[in-house]
Structure formats: C-alpha cells, structure tokens
Design an enzyme around this catalytic site. Structure first.
Site, short mmCIF file in Angstrom:
data_model
loop_
_atom_site.label_atom_id
_atom_site.label_comp_id
_atom_site.label_asym_id
_atom_site.label_seq_id
_atom_site.Cartn_x
_atom_site.Cartn_y
_atom_site.Cartn_z
N SER A 136 -25.02 -1.51 17.77
CA SER A 136 -25.38 -0.65 17.22
C SER A 136 -26.45 -0.57 16.41
O SER A 136 -26.55 -1.86 15.85
CB SER A 136 -24.33 0.18 16.41
OG SER A 136 -24.73 1.67 15.37
N LYS A 162 -27.26 1.46 21.19
CA LYS A 162 -27.23 2.22 20.39
C LYS A 162 -28.31 2.51 19.72
O LYS A 162 -27.91 1.45 18.52
CB LYS A 162 -25.81 2.99 20.25
CG LYS A 162 -25.83 3.53 19.26
CD LYS A 162 -24.37 3.94 18.62
CE LYS A 162 -23.76 4.04 17.50
NZ LYS A 162 -22.15 4.17 17.28
N LYS A 164 -30.11 4.16 16.20
CA LYS A 164 -29.57 5.28 14.98
C LYS A 164 -30.69 6.32 15.36
O LYS A 164 -32.67 6.68 14.90
CB LYS A 164 -29.70 5.12 13.56
CG LYS A 164 -28.44 4.11 13.65
CD LYS A 164 -27.33 5.36 14.12
CE LYS A 164 -25.99 4.03 13.45
NZ LYS A 164 -24.81 5.06 13.12
N ASP A 189 -27.30 7.81 18.47
CA ASP A 189 -26.23 8.72 17.43
C ASP A 189 -26.86 9.20 16.26
O ASP A 189 -27.65 8.65 15.62
CB ASP A 189 -25.76 7.23 16.15
CG ASP A 189 -23.99 7.46 16.00
OD1 ASP A 189 -24.23 8.81 15.47
OD2 ASP A 189 -23.49 6.68 15.34
N GLU A 214 -24.83 10.68 19.79
CA GLU A 214 -23.55 10.35 18.84
C GLU A 214 -23.40 12.03 18.22
O GLU A 214 -24.46 11.71 17.75
CB GLU A 214 -23.33 9.48 18.78
CG GLU A 214 -21.70 9.26 17.96
CD GLU A 214 -21.74 7.52 17.72
OE1 GLU A 214 -21.74 6.39 18.18
OE2 GLU A 214 -20.08 7.36 16.79
N ASP A 239 -18.06 11.44 16.44
CA ASP A 239 -17.59 10.75 16.16
C ASP A 239 -17.02 11.34 14.67
O ASP A 239 -15.28 11.53 14.86
CB ASP A 239 -18.16 9.41 15.53
CG ASP A 239 -18.92 8.21 14.71
OD1 ASP A 239 -17.11 8.53 13.92
OD2 ASP A 239 -19.18 7.63 14.59
N LYS A 263 -12.61 5.72 15.94
CA LYS A 263 -12.45 4.76 14.92
C LYS A 263 -10.81 4.37 14.11
O LYS A 263 -10.68 5.83 13.68
CB LYS A 263 -13.47 4.63 13.75
CG LYS A 263 -15.01 4.66 14.63
CD LYS A 263 -16.03 5.21 13.44
CE LYS A 263 -17.49 4.32 13.69
NZ LYS A 263 -18.79 5.10 13.14
N GLY A 291 -17.61 1.38 15.52
CA GLY A 291 -17.08 0.10 14.32
C GLY A 291 -17.88 0.71 13.61
O GLY A 291 -18.66 1.60 13.07
O1 OSB Z 1 -21.62 5.69 13.51
O2 OSB Z 1 -20.86 4.74 13.83
C1 OSB Z 1 -21.41 5.76 13.44
C2 OSB Z 1 -22.36 2.20 11.21
C3 OSB Z 1 -21.78 2.89 9.48
C4 OSB Z 1 -21.17 3.93 9.50
C5 OSB Z 1 -21.54 4.41 10.85
C6 OSB Z 1 -21.83 4.30 12.10
C7 OSB Z 1 -22.10 2.54 12.18
C8 OSB Z 1 -22.55 2.29 13.51
C9 OSB Z 1 -22.92 0.83 13.32
O3 OSB Z 1 -22.99 2.78 14.51
C10 OSB Z 1 -21.20 0.25 14.17
C11 OSB Z 1 -20.75 -1.51 13.77
O4 OSB Z 1 -22.49 -2.19 14.23
O5 OSB Z 1 -20.26 -1.10 13.18
MG MG Z 2 -21.79 7.05 15.03
#
Ligand code: OSB
Ligand code: MG
Length: 370
Positions: A136, A162, A164, A189, A214, A239, A263, A291
């Site tokens: 991510s 992935k 953001k 995401d 996402e 999510d 999660k 994560g």
């Molecule tokens: O939406 O998955 C998410 C990190 C912080 C809060 C929300 C998210 C995330 C990530 C990182 O996408 C996931 C990771 O590498 O731990």
């Molecule tokens: Mg997410």
C-alpha cells in the site's frame, strides 16, 4: 487455560517515512501491545490497531486503553477458556470497540496456540505455507515520485500495487501509473473520500483495469456503495464499512461489494475474521488481509489469518522493513519476491524482541490475579 496476568504496553514508534491517506498523514505511531499469561507461564501477544486520532474509525489508542483496562481485562482475568472463540462470546454484550476487543482476543489466541503446540495458522485452520503480499503506497507529491516508488516495489516482487487516491489526486495519477506499468496488478483506496456526486469521475477509473476500488464512499455506508457498484465495471471492495459478519452479509445481499478487505481489529478479532472468511468463501467473494501500519505483533497475526483458503488476493502485509528501521519481533517479517513464508514456530511464530520493545515502550499497565 486460565488467564492469570495481562500486561498493556503503550508503544511509540517512528515510521521510516510519512504515510499519507485521504484523511491524514501518519509518521509517529502510538499504539498498544497486550501480553496475556496463563497459569502455566505461557504468554501470548496481541496488538491494538487503533490510531492516535479517530480518522479511520471512532476508536483511538486512548479509548482502547480505557475499554481494555476497565472492561475487557476484568472480564478475562482469572477466567478459564477452552478455546479462544469463547472470548468473543464473552465480549459480545459490550458494543463495538472492536479494535480493543481484537487486541485482547489476539493475545489469547496466541497463548492458546502456544499452549497447544500449534502455529496460530494451524489453530485457525489455515494451511498455506506461504502467502502472497502486495503493498500500500501513500499519497505522493507528484506522479513522477509515485512512479519511481512503484518501480522499486515492482522490482522487489510485490504482487500488487495499491495506491491511495483522493479528489484532485485520482484520474491523472492512475492514468500516469497505468501508462508506466501496463500489466501490473493495480488498485486504488479512497478511504471514503468521495460521494455519489462523484459518480462520473469514478466511472472514468474503469479504463485503468483496476483489480478493485477500495472504500470510495462514506465509512459507514453500504447503501450508496450498492448504487455506485451498479454504475461501475471496477469491483468495489469494502474496508471501513465492514465491522462484522452481519455487515458482510448485508453488503453482499445489497450488492455493495464484490471483495472484502478483512482487518482483524476492525471486525473485533480473529474469531469474527474467520466467520467472515467462511461466509465469503461460501458465497464466492474473494477476501484479502488489510493492514493498519502494524508492528510485527499485529503483522504476525495478519500472516497467520492469511493462510485460510479464501485469502485469494494479495494482502497489505508487507515486510517489517517497509515501515520500521527495527521491528519488535525476531525474525522480522520478510517478503521475498512477493511471498511471506509462514513461520513454523508455535503461536504467532515470531519471538517478541523484548529489548527492542522496551526501548519503544512509553508506559505499562500490569494486571495480576491473586
Ligand atoms: O485503508 O487500508 C487502509 C493505513 C492506515 C489506515 C488505513 C489504511 C492503511 C493502509 C496501509 O492502506 C496498510 C498497511 O500497509 O499496513
Ligand atoms: Mg483501506
């Protein structure tokens, strides 16, 4: 299995580089680690995935501390359990606070596995010996910087990228990435940054052949996501909106989601995660493990969960070194060529590195039954 002691560590760890999402930027990470001890001296570890601020969900590290100290530990201390599934039953009368519940339940799952000489994966019913991982990537200053990062992660072998997105940082960024990497599995995401007013913009993302988008809409929504999914070719993956098996069933029945990001913290623990996994498997919905920028303790739980058979898509469980100079477990979690080899040692399979942990511990709370 009698729970005789519980220890809470308040941790403070600084990430190698800032991680930006549509809702905010992380760099210093404060979180809780839990250690449960039984009457034979076995110990198990869990991690709370709540952040310092209620950006991702309403829980924070301080609300978790309150709930764990004042409600959850009094329920488990000096109580006997035959199986960790009993913990979520015991917590069920307390509403929500899922990350707090998952932290305590996770420590008891690890304890149970160690006591019974099982890996946590085996205790959960998982069989995979290695798991596929993606990565991510936070919001970057420019498309050029993002492309440079992605090039590095592709070279490291991560199985999907992935990225953001947020309004003003979406179509152009994804177009540039797709042009640079025509064949790489790519997803976006949004962390709830859009509304149904953005439907025309979101439709434009269909041209980039994303494996999924996402959580595009509100963090508590499953109705508008169903309306949006009817208009999009790209599968929606929920999510933030999914807190339980019941949420999963309702979202599936409405057509709000085609994929689920599980999660452990968000759904209240490994027992609920497994229920969601089983429901999705029975209904042909692929799942993957999300994560929360965890330390090695939380990451190890994610690895064990991902050994269940319906974790078909790569998760966000990248190497420890993705975020940390030094993790709090030995060995650290290492992804090689996009795979993590599931550890064979009992419980979470990685040893807590107490010496490192102590250096990042800013406060501790100990509870012992007489
Ligand atoms: O939406 O998955 C998410 C990190 C912080 C809060 C929300 C998210 C995330 C990530 C990182 O996408 C996931 C990771 O590498 O731990
Ligand atoms: Mg997410």
């Amino acid at each position: 299995m009698l729970i005789k002691e519980m220890n809470i560590r308040k941790m403070n760890m600084t990430m190698k580089s800032p991680f930006s999402t549509s809702f905010g930027t992380f760099q210093v990470k404060e979180f809780l680690l839990l250690e449960a001890t039984d009457e034979l001296g076995n110990t198990g570890w869990g991690e709370s995935t709540a952040f310092q601020s209620p950006w991702y969900s309403e829980e924070t590290l301080e609300t978790n501390l309150h709930i764990i100290r004042d409600f959850l530990i009094p329920l488990v201390l000096d109580r006997g359990f035959n199986h960790p599934d009993e913990v979520s039953e015991l917590f069920a009368p307390l509403r929500k606070n899922n990350m707090a519940k998952a932290a305590v339940e996770g420590a008891i799952w690890d304890l149970y596995a160690k006591r019974n000489k099982l890996t946590l994966a085996e205790a959960l019913g998982g069989t995979a010996e290695k798991i596929e991982v993606g990565i991510s990537i936070g919001i970057q200053k420019s498309a050029a910087e993002l492309i440079k990062l992605v090039r590095g992660y592709v070279a490291e072998g991560y199985k999907r990228m992935k990225v953001k997105i947020k309004p003003g940082h979406d179509v152009e960024i994804l177009r540039a990435l797709r042009e640079a990497f025509p064949d790489v599995p790519l997803m976006a995401d949004a962390n709830s940054a859009y509304t149904l007013n953005d439907i025309e913009l979101l439709k434009q993302l269909d041209e980039f052949n994303l494996t999924m988008i996402e959580q595009p809409l509100a963090s508590d929504d499953i109705i508008d996501h169903a309306k949006l999914q009817k208009e999009l070719k790209t599968p929606i993956c929920l999510d933030e909106s999914i807190h339980s098996l019941e949420d999963t069933r309702k979202a599936f029945e409405l057509g709000s989601t085609k994929i689920i990001n599980i999660k452990i913290g968000r759904v209240g623990g490994l027992t609920e995660s497994k229920k969601i996994h089983d429901f999705c498997m029975a209904n042909g919905i692929p799942v993957w493990c999300g994560g929360m920028l965890e330390s090695g303790i939380g990451r190890a739980h994610n690895v064990a969960l991902t050994t269940l058979p319906n974790f078909i898509l790569p998760g966000d469980t990248a190497s420890s070194s993705r975020y940390w100079e030094e993790d709090v477990i030995t060995p650290e979690v290492v992804a090689e060529d996009g795979y993590i080899t599931v550890p064979k040692a009992y419980g979470i399979g990685y040893e807590p590195n107490i010496e490192a942990m102590d250096r990042y511990t800013v406060d501790q709370f100990h509870f012992k039954s007489e």
